[in-house]
Write an enzyme that holds these catalytic residues in place. Structure first.
Site, PDB file in Angstrom:
ATOM      1  N   ARG A   1       1.446 -12.197  -1.521  1.00  0.00           N
ATOM      2  CA  ARG A   1       0.176 -12.445  -1.230  1.00  0.00           C
ATOM      3  C   ARG A   1      -0.512 -13.534  -1.870  1.00  0.00           C
ATOM      4  NH1 ARG A   1      -1.820  -9.701   3.666  1.00  0.00           N
ATOM      5  NH2 ARG A   1      -0.258  -7.898   4.120  1.00  0.00           N
TER       6      ARG A   1
ATOM      7  N   ASP B   1      -9.717 -11.091   8.666  1.00  0.00           N
ATOM      8  CA  ASP B   1      -9.121  -9.794   8.666  1.00  0.00           C
ATOM      9  C   ASP B   1     -10.132  -8.795   8.924  1.00  0.00           C
ATOM     10  OD1 ASP B   1      -6.816  -7.934   8.173  1.00  0.00           O
ATOM     11  OD2 ASP B   1      -7.710  -7.397   6.197  1.00  0.00           O
TER      12      ASP B   1
ATOM     13  N   LYS C   1      -8.444  -2.682   0.887  1.00  0.00           N
ATOM     14  CA  LYS C   1      -8.272  -1.607   2.136  1.00  0.00           C
ATOM     15  C   LYS C   1      -9.263  -0.325   2.053  1.00  0.00           C
ATOM     16  CE  LYS C   1      -6.144  -4.335   4.844  1.00  0.00           C
ATOM     17  NZ  LYS C   1      -6.718  -4.886   5.980  1.00  0.00           N
TER      18      LYS C   1
ATOM     19  N   HIS D   1     -10.638  -4.394  12.646  1.00  0.00           N
ATOM     20  CA  HIS D   1      -9.679  -5.161  11.894  1.00  0.00           C
ATOM     21  C   HIS D   1      -9.062  -6.424  12.526  1.00  0.00           C
ATOM     22  CE1 HIS D   1      -5.269  -4.709   9.992  1.00  0.00           C
ATOM     23  NE2 HIS D   1      -6.223  -5.522   9.117  1.00  0.00           N
TER      24      HIS D   1
ATOM     25  N   LYS E   1      -2.098 -13.927  14.491  1.00  0.00           N
ATOM     26  CA  LYS E   1      -3.748 -13.777  13.948  1.00  0.00           C
ATOM     27  C   LYS E   1      -4.203 -14.627  13.256  1.00  0.00           C
ATOM     28  CE  LYS E   1      -4.900 -10.185  11.405  1.00  0.00           C
ATOM     29  NZ  LYS E   1      -5.327  -8.827  10.855  1.00  0.00           N
ATOM     30  N   THR E   2      -3.591 -14.803  12.103  1.00  0.00           N
ATOM     31  CA  THR E   2      -4.069 -15.849  11.203  1.00  0.00           C
ATOM     32  C   THR E   2      -3.820 -17.059  11.657  1.00  0.00           C
ATOM     33  OG1 THR E   2      -3.628 -14.221   9.267  1.00  0.00           O
ATOM     34  CG2 THR E   2      -3.947 -16.622   8.812  1.00  0.00           C
TER      35      THR E   2
ATOM     36  N   ARG F   1       0.782  -1.001   0.052  1.00  0.00           N
ATOM     37  CA  ARG F   1       0.051  -0.043  -0.120  1.00  0.00           C
ATOM     38  C   ARG F   1       0.970   1.213  -0.063  1.00  0.00           C
ATOM     39  NH1 ARG F   1      -2.122   1.361   4.016  1.00  0.00           N
ATOM     40  NH2 ARG F   1      -1.201   0.015   5.605  1.00  0.00           N
TER      41      ARG F   1
ATOM     42  N   SER G   1       0.692  -7.277  12.011  1.00  0.00           N
ATOM     43  CA  SER G   1       1.344  -8.306  11.517  1.00  0.00           C
ATOM     44  C   SER G   1       2.692  -9.181  12.433  1.00  0.00           C
ATOM     45  CB  SER G   1       2.155  -7.621  10.231  1.00  0.00           C
ATOM     46  OG  SER G   1       3.020  -8.582   9.488  1.00  0.00           O
TER      47      SER G   1
END
Length: 524
Positions: free
Chosen positions: A317, A253, A197, A216, A238-239, A54, A234
């Protein structure tokens, strides 16, 4: 209907043969146009040029009568005038009008029909349209999609480069959000994540003003509708921790929380692919197949993805529909959250591996959004550095942080939610001295928390941070639960912990008097 909306509608209808194409048709078009290659696992692979992430400094919100008194203006939410937006939109539409082919997707953001947003995406690239078809909620039929009247429209023109001296942007790249005209204008970048996003930012503006919390976070649910939310930046896990084969995945997410419960804003997942392996993350690995998009992932001579190759970027990604996950909840919604987990990778090694938070502490840590940057991850970083991202999603929050924190506090009270702070970082010393928290221990602690078993444990107050920590958890060494006991040099622990507390306090000053009570009751 404004002139700009009329122009977009005319552009959409100019060649309607490319509207609402299937995944197969989009893969065919992208291949024909040589936009990328099909990998051996069926995923379409594309590279994004010099922009592999981004561009936050190129993101603006149009300041007008709608946004002037509602947006939290500053470095994150930069203002731009309506005149600049209109002039640039006209140029972009002229640019797209000159193209032989455009690709249009109509779909939804928000799995709960009461809170969803109808969206349209107009793409210059076929693979970008495949991306949004995977990431947003795809209508069940082509006819349904064609009949959607959009509430918000993304116009994406990667090959159009702005001239900052003429167009009023910071660079050739621009991401402009106009809430009055309900248009997102993107140009100068091929990074597909900007589209994802942008809609998240739009939902973060619209939902809270309807009394709905936007978040988020990832979310999963057990057999008893015991929903758990996982917030974390990051590298915090979390994932990994939310992808539990014994629980249904609501989403990875972006979520909303309304009067019915928790719902996924998206219809897909956008997972980091660097160092991905079937052994470590089998659900994600197997989800990458036909209909998915691999972004900046290198293929070998056999067209097998080399997930360890970071020659283009560390930010490789994979985008895929959530239905590619075996235990996905469809539609992606469930009841009210019973447990919230704030994940942090504390490289200072001073925070407890798990702590129970009061409502005020939960709001304090939610606003802080703490994790740490490791030595060696960036040039000049020689020791751990604290990182704070408000509400664990600062780049995507148009409203003042207190709006999100206050709503979270209301929901915690209303639904008697248990909140835990979990440190997946270091123990026994800071990075370079101690060691990373054993994932087996973390999984056990998180499992006990989300299954409700931890509620019945005995807790004591940690004297350093004032947090409630369990005295024992089956399968976890008791010394590990109290971080000070894991340090050989207790004075060194006290010094590092004191420095981290000072960092929290300094960061919290930016919120001003609006959150003074939270700082007093929930802070260190």
């Amino acid at each position: 209907m404004s002139n700009s909306v009329k122009r977009i509608e005319a552009l959409v209808q100019k060649d309607s043969t490319n509207n609402q194409l299937s995944r197969a048709e989009l893969v065919e078009a992208a291949s024909r146009r040589k936009e990328g290659k099909i990998a051996s696992n069926g995923a379409f692979t594309a590279t994004t040029g010099k922009y592999t992430g981004r561009s936050p400094k190129d993101r603006f919100i149009v300041e007008d009568d709608v946004t002037r008194d509602t947006v939290d203006w500053g470095e994150v939410n930069q203002p731009i005038s309506g005149e600049v937006f209109d002039a640039l939109l006209d140029k972009v539409l002229d640019h797209l009008d000159s193209k032989d082919e455009l690709y249009v997707f109509n779909g939804y953001a928000g799995a709960d029909t009461d809170s969803r947003l109808n969206i349209r995406v107009v793409n210059e690239f076929a693979w970008h349209n495949l991306f949004v078809k995977a990431l947003f909620i795809d209508p069940e039929t082509k006819e349904e999609g064609l009949n959607i009247t959009p509430d918000f429209t993304i116009v994406s023109a990667p090959s159009f480069k702005a001239d900052p001296s003429v167009d009023g942007t910071n660079s050739e790249t621009f991401i402009l959000v106009n809430f009055e005209k309900q248009i997102v204008l993107i140009g100068g970048t091929e990074y597909a994540g900007e589209m994802k996003k942008s809609i998240f930012s739009v939902m973060n503006y619209l939902l809270p003003q309807k009394g709905i919390l936007s978040m988020h976070c990832s979310a999963n649910v057990g057999e008893n509708d015991d929903v758990a939310l996982f917030f974390g930046l990051s590298g915090t896990g979390k994932t990994t921790l939310s992808a539990d084969p014994n629980r249904g995945l609501i989403g990875d997410d972006e979520h909303g929380w309304n009067e019915h419960g928790v719902f996924n804003i998206e219809g897909g997942c956008y997972a980091k692919a660097i160092n991905l392996s079937e052994e470590k993350e089998p659900e994600i690995y197997r989800a990458i197949r036909f209909g998915s998009v691999l972004e900046n992932v290198i293929l070998d001579d056999e067209r097998d993805p080399d997930y360890d190759d970071n020659s283009l970027t560390e930010n490789t990604r994979a985008a895929y529909p959530i239905k590619h996950i075996d235990n996905a909840v469809l539609p992606s919604k469930a009841g009210h959250a019973k447990t919230i987990v704030f994940l942090t990778a504390d490289a200072f090694g001073v925070l407890p591996p798990i702590a129970k938070l009061t409502k005020e502490q939960a709001m304090y840590h939610f606003l802080s959004g703490f994790t740490s940057k490791l030595a060696g991850t960036e040039r000049g970083v020689t020791s751990p550095e604290p990182v704070f991202s408000t509400c664990f999603g600062a780049p995507f929050l148009p409203l003042h942080a207190s709006v999100y924190a206050d709503k979270l506090g209301e929901l915690i009270d209303e639904h008697d939610v248990s909140v835990y702070l979990v440190n997946t970082g270091w123990t026994g010393g800071e990075y370079g001295v101690g060691e990373r928290m054993n994932l087996k221990y973390t999984r056990k602690m998180v499992s006990d928390a989300v299954e409700g078993e931890l509620k019945n444990h005995e807790f004591v107050t940690d004297e350093t941070f004032g947090l409630q920590i369990p005295t024992e958890i089956e399968g976890v060494p008791s010394d590990v639960l109290n971080p000070r006991k894991t340090w050989a040099d207790k004075d060194a622990y006290d010094k590092v912990a004191g420095q981290l507390i000072d960092s929290f306090k300094e960061n919290f000053k930016k919120f001003g008097d609006d959150v003074k009570e939270i700082a007093e009751k929930g802070g260190f």
